[in-house]
Scaffold this active site. Structure first.
Site, PDB file in Angstrom:
ATOM      1  N   ASP A  39       0.855  -1.202   0.000  1.00 11.88           N
ATOM      2  CA  ASP A  39       0.000   0.000   0.000  1.00 11.88           C
ATOM      3  C   ASP A  39       0.890   1.252   0.000  1.00 11.88           C
ATOM      4  OD1 ASP A  39      -2.360  -1.545   0.156  1.00 11.88           O
ATOM      5  OD2 ASP A  39      -2.057  -1.793   2.303  1.00 11.88           O
ATOM      6  N   THR A  59       1.815 -10.995  -9.528  1.00 12.90           N
ATOM      7  CA  THR A  59       0.842 -10.929  -8.438  1.00 12.90           C
ATOM      8  C   THR A  59      -0.502 -10.482  -9.038  1.00 12.90           C
ATOM      9  OG1 THR A  59       0.964  -8.602  -7.801  1.00 12.90           O
ATOM     10  CG2 THR A  59       2.755 -10.020  -7.048  1.00 12.90           C
TER      11      THR A  59
END
Ligand SMILES: C[S@@+](CC[C@H](N)C(=O)[O-])C[C@H]1O[C@@H](n2cnc3c(N)ncnc32)[C@H](O)[C@@H]1O
Length: 206
Positions: free
Chosen positions: A111, A184
């Site tokens: 994040d 990912t």
């Protein structure tokens, strides 16, 4: 309806209970060699990485239960015996890792916490790099990928400031000729949108 959803989630987590590590009972007794992913999301990266490297032990940490359960279910379906999971915040779980017990840490699409006031929450902030340094073995390394140029540039400064040596730095992973990349979920999404992926390796200085 919410109760039913929550009940369903705890049943699913329980079914994968054999893959979970409880970090609240003091220092963990961990296998070696050990690689750790912090913020594994739905687990595409770590399950594929563990499948391809059966001689390495893996732990994936994720603090959101309805996300980690998907990763755990993938690992269970693939019958992986070298991958375990920690449900929790890494800042808390780190205390239970012995010094020098981890050989590699993966940070994938962490994040970005774009506001300066939230910089301390970034997983490449000096506060976290100090935790990583303690649990990394001598010569231990961190592999970091992100779509976020600002977070990447921030990290290019924090790693050297906190005793790490950088290598293999690229602002365009997919155009760099790098071989063996495992995507990912976030990476797939950003790549489809045409966003270049940044990557670096950081080695703990001896
Ligand atoms: C942007 S997502 C990326 C997920 C995955 N790595 C990917 O690339 O698709 C970041 C993930 O990290 C998790 N996360 C962030 N900070 C964490 C922390 N301190 N401890 C554990 N998980 C964390 C979040 O819950 C979220 O699932």
């Amino acid at each position: 309806m919410r109760m039913r959803t929550r009940g369903h989630l705890s049943e699913r987590l329980e079914r994968c209970g054999g893959l979970a590590i409880d970090y609240r009972g003091g220092r963990l007794n961990l296998p070696a060699p050990l690689h750790l992913e912090i913020g594994c999301g739905k687990g595409d990266f770590i399950t594929e990485t563990a499948r391809l490297n059966p001689e390495i032990n893996y732990i994936a940490v994720e603090r959101v239960s309805n996300v980690i359960v998907l990763a755990m279910e993938k690992a269970a379906r693939a019958e992986l015996t070298n991958l375990k999971f920690i449900l929790g915040d890494f800042a808390e779980a780190a205390e239970s890792f012995p010094d020098g017990s981890v050989d590699r840490i993966y940070l994938n699409f962490s994040d970005p916490w774009p506001k300066n006031g939230n910089a301390k929450r970034r997983l490449t902030h000096g506060r976290f790099l100090e935790l990583y340094k303690r649990i990394l073995s001598d010569g231990g390394e961190i592999f970091f990928k992100t779509d976020n140029r600002e977070l990447f540039e921030f990290s290019l400064a924090t790693f050297p400031e906190n005793g790490f040596e950088l290598s293999s730095v690229t602002f365009d992973l997919h155009g760099s000729g790098f071989e063996g990349n495992i995507m990912t979920e976030y990476e797939r999404r950003f790549t489809e949108m045409g966003v270049p992926i940044c990557r670096l390796e950081a080695r703990k200085k001896l």
